[in-house]
Design a protein around this motif. Structure first.
Motif, PDB file in Angstrom:
ATOM      1  N   ARG A   1       1.120  -1.299  -0.207  1.00  0.00           N
ATOM      2  CA  ARG A   1       0.167  -0.112   0.072  1.00  0.00           C
ATOM      3  C   ARG A   1       0.676   1.296  -0.069  1.00  0.00           C
ATOM      4  NH1 ARG A   1      -5.018   1.374   1.364  1.00  0.00           N
ATOM      5  NH2 ARG A   1      -5.737  -0.907   1.740  1.00  0.00           N
ATOM      6  N   LYS A   2       1.854   1.391   1.133  1.00  0.00           N
ATOM      7  CA  LYS A   2       2.495   2.515   1.047  1.00  0.00           C
ATOM      8  C   LYS A   2       3.196   2.878  -0.180  1.00  0.00           C
ATOM      9  CE  LYS A   2       3.667   4.224   5.564  1.00  0.00           C
ATOM     10  NZ  LYS A   2       3.411   3.187   6.511  1.00  0.00           N
ATOM     11  N   GLN A   3       4.024   1.841  -0.775  1.00  0.00           N
ATOM     12  CA  GLN A   3       4.755   2.226  -2.058  1.00  0.00           C
ATOM     13  C   GLN A   3       3.772   2.805  -3.192  1.00  0.00           C
ATOM     14  OE1 GLN A   3       6.907  -1.523  -1.766  1.00  0.00           O
ATOM     15  NE2 GLN A   3       8.131  -0.613  -3.405  1.00  0.00           N
ATOM     16  N   SER A   4       2.502   2.084  -3.195  1.00  0.00           N
ATOM     17  CA  SER A   4       1.790   2.265  -4.177  1.00  0.00           C
ATOM     18  C   SER A   4       1.192   3.671  -4.075  1.00  0.00           C
ATOM     19  CB  SER A   4       0.400   1.411  -4.116  1.00  0.00           C
ATOM     20  OG  SER A   4      -0.185   1.568  -5.037  1.00  0.00           O
ATOM     21  N   GLU A   5       1.160   4.014  -2.829  1.00  0.00           N
ATOM     22  CA  GLU A   5       0.469   5.547  -2.589  1.00  0.00           C
ATOM     23  C   GLU A   5       1.323   6.616  -2.849  1.00  0.00           C
ATOM     24  OE1 GLU A   5      -3.251   4.122   0.389  1.00  0.00           O
ATOM     25  OE2 GLU A   5      -1.367   5.317   1.290  1.00  0.00           O
ATOM     26  N   VAL A   6       2.845   6.186  -2.620  1.00  0.00           N
ATOM     27  CA  VAL A   6       3.871   7.107  -3.000  1.00  0.00           C
ATOM     28  C   VAL A   6       3.974   7.386  -4.504  1.00  0.00           C
ATOM     29  CG1 VAL A   6       6.514   7.412  -3.000  1.00  0.00           C
ATOM     30  CG2 VAL A   6       5.164   6.630  -0.961  1.00  0.00           C
ATOM     31  N   LEU A   7       3.756   6.313  -5.138  1.00  0.00           N
ATOM     32  CA  LEU A   7       3.849   6.051  -6.726  1.00  0.00           C
ATOM     33  C   LEU A   7       2.684   7.063  -7.171  1.00  0.00           C
ATOM     34  CD1 LEU A   7       5.195   4.947  -9.227  1.00  0.00           C
ATOM     35  CD2 LEU A   7       3.442   3.486  -9.158  1.00  0.00           C
ATOM     36  N   VAL A   8       1.596   6.923  -6.684  1.00  0.00           N
ATOM     37  CA  VAL A   8       0.473   7.518  -7.296  1.00  0.00           C
ATOM     38  C   VAL A   8       0.541   9.103  -6.876  1.00  0.00           C
ATOM     39  CG1 VAL A   8      -2.038   8.093  -6.618  1.00  0.00           C
ATOM     40  CG2 VAL A   8      -1.181   5.693  -6.955  1.00  0.00           C
ATOM     41  N   VAL A   9       1.016   9.458  -5.681  1.00  0.00           N
ATOM     42  CA  VAL A   9       1.186  10.887  -5.586  1.00  0.00           C
ATOM     43  C   VAL A   9       2.484  11.401  -6.149  1.00  0.00           C
ATOM     44  CG1 VAL A   9       2.112  12.565  -3.623  1.00  0.00           C
ATOM     45  CG2 VAL A   9       0.662  10.784  -3.104  1.00  0.00           C
ATOM     46  N   GLU A  10       3.151  10.840  -6.562  1.00  0.00           N
ATOM     47  CA  GLU A  10       4.307  11.355  -7.478  1.00  0.00           C
ATOM     48  C   GLU A  10       3.800  11.842  -8.881  1.00  0.00           C
ATOM     49  OE1 GLU A  10       8.469   9.044  -5.451  1.00  0.00           O
ATOM     50  OE2 GLU A  10       7.395   8.254  -7.264  1.00  0.00           O
ATOM     51  N   ASN A  11       2.765  10.974  -9.283  1.00  0.00           N
ATOM     52  CA  ASN A  11       2.500  10.854 -10.601  1.00  0.00           C
ATOM     53  C   ASN A  11       1.051  11.784 -10.361  1.00  0.00           C
ATOM     54  OD1 ASN A  11       4.070   9.293 -12.593  1.00  0.00           O
ATOM     55  ND2 ASN A  11       4.119   8.145 -10.766  1.00  0.00           N
ATOM     56  N   ARG A  12       0.854  12.471  -9.463  1.00  0.00           N
ATOM     57  CA  ARG A  12      -0.347  13.303  -9.444  1.00  0.00           C
ATOM     58  C   ARG A  12      -1.616  12.667  -9.995  1.00  0.00           C
ATOM     59  NH1 ARG A  12       1.950  19.135 -11.146  1.00  0.00           N
ATOM     60  NH2 ARG A  12       4.200  18.536 -10.042  1.00  0.00           N
ATOM     61  N   LEU A  13      -1.920  11.255  -9.585  1.00  0.00           N
ATOM     62  CA  LEU A  13      -2.923  10.760  -9.781  1.00  0.00           C
ATOM     63  C   LEU A  13      -3.915  10.289  -8.713  1.00  0.00           C
ATOM     64  CD1 LEU A  13      -1.338   8.480 -12.550  1.00  0.00           C
ATOM     65  CD2 LEU A  13      -3.087  10.185 -12.933  1.00  0.00           C
ATOM     66  N   VAL A  14      -3.706  11.105  -7.686  1.00  0.00           N
ATOM     67  CA  VAL A  14      -4.549  10.870  -6.373  1.00  0.00           C
ATOM     68  C   VAL A  14      -5.928  11.126  -6.680  1.00  0.00           C
ATOM     69  CG1 VAL A  14      -5.280  11.850  -4.029  1.00  0.00           C
ATOM     70  CG2 VAL A  14      -2.715  11.771  -4.828  1.00  0.00           C
ATOM     71  N   GLY A  15      -6.988  10.061  -6.443  1.00  0.00           N
ATOM     72  CA  GLY A  15      -8.347  10.301  -6.691  1.00  0.00           C
ATOM     73  C   GLY A  15      -8.607   9.412  -7.859  1.00  0.00           C
ATOM     74  N   ARG A  16      -7.409   9.236  -8.843  1.00  0.00           N
ATOM     75  CA  ARG A  16      -8.008   8.388  -9.974  1.00  0.00           C
ATOM     76  C   ARG A  16      -7.225   6.956  -9.902  1.00  0.00           C
ATOM     77  NH1 ARG A  16      -5.888  10.797 -14.533  1.00  0.00           N
ATOM     78  NH2 ARG A  16      -6.429   8.962 -15.559  1.00  0.00           N
ATOM     79  N   VAL A  17      -6.235   6.912  -8.905  1.00  0.00           N
ATOM     80  CA  VAL A  17      -5.361   5.421  -8.971  1.00  0.00           C
ATOM     81  C   VAL A  17      -5.643   5.397  -7.260  1.00  0.00           C
ATOM     82  CG1 VAL A  17      -3.428   4.064  -9.212  1.00  0.00           C
ATOM     83  CG2 VAL A  17      -4.186   5.852 -11.001  1.00  0.00           C
ATOM     84  N   LYS A  18      -6.304   4.191  -7.027  1.00  0.00           N
ATOM     85  CA  LYS A  18      -6.270   4.043  -5.609  1.00  0.00           C
ATOM     86  C   LYS A  18      -5.826   2.275  -5.360  1.00  0.00           C
ATOM     87  CE  LYS A  18     -10.383   3.200  -2.413  1.00  0.00           C
ATOM     88  NZ  LYS A  18     -11.725   3.051  -2.300  1.00  0.00           N
TER      89      LYS A  18
END
Ligand SMILES: C[S@@+](CC[C@H](N)C(=O)[O-])C[C@H]1O[C@@H](n2cnc3c(N)ncnc32)[C@H](O)[C@@H]1O
Length: 434
Positions: free
Chosen positions: A290-307
């Motif tokens: 989960r943690k690594q995935s959430e970091v990747l999503v934040v880095e790629n500005r996809l919060v809200g679209r990739v969960k």
């Protein structure tokens, strides 16, 4: 020219033709020519141009055949895998003693100094280096002095690349050594506990063994990363371009949901999400990612679209993932035998709604005489052998894929297969309930 010429002549002509295509392209684009020199690029023939890429594949095919004909059947058999096994052993010792990272990147080093720095016996070190140098790894520039080549340099800065040697030596080789025993003892088994790997590693399954040996798990992860990068297999970006993702969810306009089953930390969802703004993604895997995935999503500005969602793919899909536009499984089903794949696919079919599709990204093995380049087929079949020895799993032909889907639900049909040239090693198999 061509078919009436003796095979050696025909192949030599083919080789000259492809070499000319490649060298002209590199010249006209001001790119360096392939060479063993340490400053030569690690991917000298770019894969981005389709014509160039085809010429490269055809050149590899023709040189492979020419080499085989020149060596001949008897010598091939008498030397079967002999140098290869010795290269593997020698390379693993050199990597273990940190030789690639100790040889300076741009100057030679004496055997005496290298031996002192690596604590590897000087005489043995010389023998190992002279062995691998016959395969273009390192070069003896002056007697007793060694330098990097472009080949050995790939192992110098990057720990992940060294794990490609480690995995073949430490895990695949012992497992292959038990393949006769496994096939004899468990001829019909599809149980991941009854494998050649288990026979070689004290009865443990591949992942149980990893759980008990966390360092091994880290090394395996690094190996997979290295293997999946570069031009050997399909990158997430390649997958984002390879499939018509734009068709999904566009009719409703409100964005389709893609469930990325066993999606790891979500590299593919992120790559597709960046290209296709109408889609949302639910990446399912084990909680510890989960943690690594959430970091990747934040880095790629996809919060809200990739969960990210912790989910075991043998359990029923939760409400949030039901009726999704697409269920995506990349390199999941090839890790499991048919009976386990049926369990995974059953949970997907149960969750599908009207218009849902399944997209599988895995190898499709060729039928006999399909015309697939031998080098490519060899890699696909080597992965098939790896799946057999490690997991009792397999790569599948199109017929085997369809039979698997039919055994889950008669209505599951393959509606599209996207392979070369859009994809390299894997195919994208689209499946729907019809
Ligand atoms: C070969 S990796 C593929 C990862 C990802 N699909 C990709 O292509 O990058 C297999 C993935 O399946 C996950 N996995 C294995 N068993 C699982 C299970 N029972 N439920 C969910 N995920 C699982 C692993 O954690 C791993 O991330």
């Amino acid at each position: 020219m061509g078919s009436n010429s003796p095979p050696l002549t025909h192949l030599a002509q083919e080789i000259a033709k492809h070499v000319s295509t490649i060298t002209s392209y590199l010249q006209s684009h001001n790119l360096p020519q392939p060479s063993f020199a340490p400053d030569a690029p690690p991917h000298p023939i770019p894969e981005t141009d389709e014509k160039l890429s085809s010429a490269r594949i055809a050149l590899i095919e023709a040189t492979k055949a020419l080499h085989a004909l020149a060596v001949g059947p008897s010598e091939t058999t008498r030397l079967f895998a002999f140098p290869g096994l010795c290269h593997l052993g020698a390379m693993q010792v050199l990597c273990h003693f940190k030789v690639p990272q100790t040889v300076p990147l741009d100057s030679p080093i004496s055997l005496t100094e290298l031996s002192t720095k690596t604590k590897l016996n000087e005489h043995v070190l010389g023998r190992l280096l002279r062995m691998v140098a016959t395969n273009y790894y390192f070069v003896e520039t002056n007697p007793g002095y060694f330098s990097h080549t472009a080949w050995s340099k790939t192992l110098a800065p990057d720990e992940k690349m060294r794990q490609c040697i480690w995995f073949r030596h430490a895990e695949l080789l012992p497992a292959m050594g038990k393949l006769v025993a496994a096939v004899e003892r468990y001829p019909e088994s599809d149980d991941p506990k009854k494998t050649a790997f288990a026979l070689a590693f004290g009865g443990e399954t591949f992942f149980d063994y990893k759980e008990k040996n966390p360092d091994d798990m880290i090394r395996f992860g690094q190996f997979v990363d290295a293997f999946a990068s570069g031009y050997v297999v399909d990158s997430p970006e390649n997958i984002a371009r390879g499939y018509p993702w734009g068709d999904i969810g566009s009719r409703s306009g409100d964005g389709g949901l893609v469930v990325d089953i066993g999606g790891g930390i979500g590299y593919v969802s992120v790559a597709v999400g960046k290209e296709h703004g109408q889609l949302r993604f639910l990446v399912q895997d084990f909680e510890d990612l989960r943690k690594q995935s959430e970091v990747l999503v934040v880095e790629n500005r996809l919060v809200g679209r990739v969960k990210f969602m912790a989910h075991d793919f043998f359990s029923s899909q939760p409400e949030e993932a039901r009726g999704a536009s697409a269920y995506f499984l990349r390199n999941i089903l090839h890790n499991w035998s048919d009976s386990y794949c049926r369990k995974i696919l059953k949970t997907v079919v149960d969750a599908m709604g009207e218009g849902s599709r399944i997209i599988i990204c895995d190898i499709v093995l060729p039928e006999a005489n399909s015309g697939m380049p031998k080098t490519q087929e060899e890699r696909a079949r080597a992965l098939d052998m790896t799946m057999l020895s490690m997991f009792n799993a397999k790569e599948r032909s199109l017929e085997e894929w369809q039979a698997l889907f039919n055994s889950v639900d008669e209505k599951l049909r393959i509606t599209q297969v996207i392979g070369r040239p859009k994809m390299r090693m894997d195919c994208l198999i689209e499946v729907r309930l019809i």
